[in-house]
Design a protein around this motif. Structure first.
Motif, PDB file in Angstrom:
ATOM      1  N   LYS A 161       1.037  -1.206   0.286  1.00 36.09           N
ATOM      2  CA  LYS A 161       0.152   0.116   0.098  1.00 36.09           C
ATOM      3  C   LYS A 161       0.575   1.221  -0.120  1.00 36.09           C
ATOM      4  O   LYS A 161       0.171   2.387  -0.417  1.00 36.09           O
ATOM      5  CB  LYS A 161      -1.040   0.132   1.136  1.00 36.09           C
ATOM      6  N   LEU A 162       2.510   1.249   0.212  1.00 34.94           N
ATOM      7  CA  LEU A 162       2.656   1.968   0.611  1.00 34.94           C
ATOM      8  C   LEU A 162       3.812   1.741  -1.129  1.00 34.94           C
ATOM      9  O   LEU A 162       4.291   3.774  -1.330  1.00 34.94           O
ATOM     10  CB  LEU A 162       3.707   2.400   1.648  1.00 34.94           C
ATOM     11  N   ALA A 163       3.833   1.177  -1.440  1.00 35.26           N
ATOM     12  CA  ALA A 163       4.919   1.596  -3.292  1.00 35.26           C
ATOM     13  C   ALA A 163       3.936   1.925  -3.772  1.00 35.26           C
ATOM     14  O   ALA A 163       4.952   3.325  -3.934  1.00 35.26           O
ATOM     15  CB  ALA A 163       4.607  -0.067  -3.572  1.00 35.26           C
ATOM     16  N   PRO A 164       3.105   2.437  -4.059  1.00 36.27           N
ATOM     17  CA  PRO A 164       2.055   3.621  -5.078  1.00 36.27           C
ATOM     18  C   PRO A 164       2.420   5.616  -4.299  1.00 36.27           C
ATOM     19  O   PRO A 164       2.956   6.016  -4.886  1.00 36.27           O
ATOM     20  CB  PRO A 164       1.005   3.735  -4.790  1.00 36.27           C
ATOM     21  N   VAL A 165       2.798   5.132  -3.437  1.00 40.97           N
ATOM     22  CA  VAL A 165       2.665   6.389  -2.690  1.00 40.97           C
ATOM     23  C   VAL A 165       4.651   6.630  -3.144  1.00 40.97           C
ATOM     24  O   VAL A 165       5.276   7.552  -3.677  1.00 40.97           O
ATOM     25  CB  VAL A 165       2.694   6.982  -1.208  1.00 40.97           C
ATOM     26  N   GLY A 190      10.672  13.503  -7.996  1.00 40.57           N
ATOM     27  CA  GLY A 190      12.063  13.704  -8.051  1.00 40.57           C
ATOM     28  C   GLY A 190      12.062  13.716  -6.250  1.00 40.57           C
ATOM     29  O   GLY A 190      13.243  14.436  -5.971  1.00 40.57           O
ATOM     30  N   VAL A 191      11.383  13.446  -6.012  1.00 41.99           N
ATOM     31  CA  VAL A 191      11.630  13.762  -4.374  1.00 41.99           C
ATOM     32  C   VAL A 191      12.169  12.288  -3.802  1.00 41.99           C
ATOM     33  O   VAL A 191      12.360  11.073  -4.385  1.00 41.99           O
ATOM     34  CB  VAL A 191      10.229  13.268  -3.408  1.00 41.99           C
ATOM     35  N   ASP A 192      13.467  12.291  -2.872  1.00 45.89           N
ATOM     36  CA  ASP A 192      14.063  11.519  -2.417  1.00 45.89           C
ATOM     37  C   ASP A 192      13.321  10.724  -1.283  1.00 45.89           C
ATOM     38  O   ASP A 192      13.272  10.720  -0.013  1.00 45.89           O
ATOM     39  CB  ASP A 192      15.632  12.121  -1.733  1.00 45.89           C
ATOM     40  N   THR A 193      12.996   9.553  -1.259  1.00 44.17           N
ATOM     41  CA  THR A 193      12.613   8.682   0.047  1.00 44.17           C
ATOM     42  C   THR A 193      13.989   8.023   0.870  1.00 44.17           C
ATOM     43  O   THR A 193      14.964   7.273   0.132  1.00 44.17           O
ATOM     44  CB  THR A 193      12.078   7.724  -0.754  1.00 44.17           C
ATOM     45  N   ALA A 249      10.329  -9.693   1.253  1.00 46.18           N
ATOM     46  CA  ALA A 249      11.885  -9.236   0.484  1.00 46.18           C
ATOM     47  C   ALA A 249      10.868  -9.054  -1.057  1.00 46.18           C
ATOM     48  O   ALA A 249      11.417  -8.595  -2.118  1.00 46.18           O
ATOM     49  CB  ALA A 249      12.981 -10.078   0.452  1.00 46.18           C
ATOM     50  N   VAL A 250      10.803 -10.672  -1.301  1.00 43.99           N
ATOM     51  CA  VAL A 250       9.802 -10.092  -2.715  1.00 43.99           C
ATOM     52  C   VAL A 250       8.624  -9.638  -3.157  1.00 43.99           C
ATOM     53  O   VAL A 250       8.750  -9.639  -4.413  1.00 43.99           O
ATOM     54  CB  VAL A 250       8.910 -12.274  -2.666  1.00 43.99           C
ATOM     55  N   GLY A 259       9.169  -3.738  -7.733  1.00 42.97           N
ATOM     56  CA  GLY A 259       9.417  -2.355  -8.931  1.00 42.97           C
ATOM     57  C   GLY A 259      10.435  -1.758  -7.345  1.00 42.97           C
ATOM     58  O   GLY A 259      11.134  -0.601  -8.041  1.00 42.97           O
ATOM     59  N   LEU A 260      10.548  -2.027  -5.946  1.00 43.54           N
ATOM     60  CA  LEU A 260      10.666  -0.806  -5.386  1.00 43.54           C
ATOM     61  C   LEU A 260      12.600  -1.363  -5.051  1.00 43.54           C
ATOM     62  O   LEU A 260      12.496  -2.548  -5.420  1.00 43.54           O
ATOM     63  CB  LEU A 260      10.411  -1.216  -3.926  1.00 43.54           C
ATOM     64  N   SER A 261      13.283  -0.427  -4.450  1.00 38.30           N
ATOM     65  CA  SER A 261      14.679  -1.094  -4.381  1.00 38.30           C
ATOM     66  C   SER A 261      14.349  -1.167  -3.161  1.00 38.30           C
ATOM     67  O   SER A 261      14.111  -1.483  -1.877  1.00 38.30           O
ATOM     68  CB  SER A 261      15.183   0.337  -3.932  1.00 38.30           C
ATOM     69  N   PRO A 262      15.690  -2.127  -2.773  1.00 36.24           N
ATOM     70  CA  PRO A 262      15.554  -2.357  -1.652  1.00 36.24           C
ATOM     71  C   PRO A 262      15.644  -1.321  -0.398  1.00 36.24           C
ATOM     72  O   PRO A 262      15.894  -0.520  -0.435  1.00 36.24           O
ATOM     73  CB  PRO A 262      16.939  -3.585  -1.608  1.00 36.24           C
TER      74      PRO A 262
END
Length: 371
Positions: free
Chosen positions: A18-22, A30-33, A48-49, A55-58
């Motif tokens: 649910k946080l992935a889309p945000v 261009g926001v650093d997360t 982790a999967v 499509g998120l970085s670790p």
């Protein structure tokens, strides 16, 4: 304000989804997360999967807290999150839902004077025996930006005296995620063939909550009811077993009914595929109630109440409780429904609306067009 820094605190499968889309919407602007994983779900198959498939970085930090009593687990999270936020000094910290990870992230944010943004605010089960219910209330009352998914949940916040200027109804980011990935799950997942399943010819079960599986009698009654309900329709039940539930089966010596097939925990695409092709889904999970309502799959909730009543209002879900006869009756009521109800959680633009609301973050006009 490109280059603004925001932190995300998460620790479980639903929070990642649910946080992935945000997170992705922040990247588009261009926001650093900085993503802090508490490690509340500590199995690779449970967390982790999901990063990989979404499509998120670790995560930038993993506190590896793992499982423990509520106090010890939350205390370890508080210390680790505070250290991270002191180092990062973000403009805002995002939390989602109602877990101990969410509570810890919100508490630390409020203590170190960072704005706290609560995604999926305002949910209430009105069941004080649920640890999550206490978490929800505390998180909402210490957050600076609250994003309830529906007008009904926003009304609950107003009734508790939370100022209107903190509340923005956005829909639920789970709609963003399911709409984005359902087609990919259908094309990439091989779970049906791997398990020898045919669309619409099986039922799906999830059961992992403390009040479900830590009570031997409750767990046995649920398994019996689901087995009887599926036998009535001559269906097999697929049960991706959560580590907590698996431990309790062994500890209690519970014999799983033959109708129910245990399988290992699944990645997001495989589980989404099973949800979308099952005849009926039995669950004690709030997130699964949401996902099935979006996918058009009938759902039976194995609890006596729900903080997602909208799913029942539109006809997507029947709250059955834990008595076998009630589970059978609910499955009979839901089985065969067309799934043509209106999704109650928005139109799939929740993440855009959420990022639009945070004054420290750039507006949509700042987004660089992509090919």
């Amino acid at each position: 304000m490109t280059g603004s820094n925001v932190s995300f605190v998460l620790g479980t499968r639903p929070e990642i989804i649910k946080l992935a889309p945000v997170i992705q919407e922040c990247h588009r602007r261009g926001v650093d997360t900085h993503v802090i994983h508490t490690g509340q779900h500590y199995s690779d198959s449970l967390d982790a999967v999901f990063f990989r498939q979404l499509g998120l970085s670790p995560p930038d930090a993993n506190l590896e807290v793992g499982s423990d009593d509520h106090g010890a687990q939350t205390g370890a999270m508080l210390a680790g999150i505070e250290e991270e936020l002191h180092d990062i000094e973000p403009a805002v910290v995002f939390v989602q839902g109602d877990t101990n990870s969410t509570l810890a992230g919100a508490l630390v944010g409020s203590k170190v004077d960072v704005d706290v943004a609560h995604v999926e605010a305002g949910l209430r089960s009105f069941d004080d025996d649920m640890p999550e219910e206490t978490n929800r209330v505390i998180i909402d009352h210490i957050s600076d930006h609250l994003f309830p998914p529906t007008e009904e949940t926003a009304a609950l916040l107003r009734n508790e005296g939370i100022p209107e200027d903190r509340i923005t109804v956005t829909g639920n980011t789970v709609v963003d995620a399911v709409q984005t990935y359902d087609d990919r799950a259908a094309s990439e997942s091989r779970i049906l063939s791997e398990l020898g399943l045919t669309e619409g010819q099986f039922d799906l079960l999830t059961a992992h909550r403390v009040e479900t599986v830590d009570d031997r009698d409750a767990f046995e009654r649920i398994l019996s009811g689901v087995s009887r309900a599926s036998a009535q329709a001559d269906q097999e039940v697929i049960y991706p077993i959560h580590p907590r539930a698996e431990d309790r089966l062994e500890e209690f010596g519970i014999a799983v009914p033959a109708r129910i097939r245990l399988v290992e925990p699944l990645g997001f695409f495989d589980f989404l595929r099973l949800e979308s092709t099952a005849d009926v889904v039995f669950t004690d999970s709030g997130g699964v109630q949401e996902e099935t309502s979006i996918l058009g799959t009938p759902c039976v909730t194995l609890r006596y109440g729900t903080e997602r009543p909208e799913t029942a209002f539109v006809g997507a879900n029947c709250v059955a409780g834990r008595e076998p006869s009630a589970i059978v009756a609910a499955a009979t009521q839901m089985r065969g429904k067309a799934g043509d109800w209106k999704t109650p959680f928005g139109d799939g633009t929740a993440a855009v609306q959420i990022v639009d609301t945070i004054p420290e973050l750039p507006a949509r006009e700042a987004v660089t067009p992509t090919e």
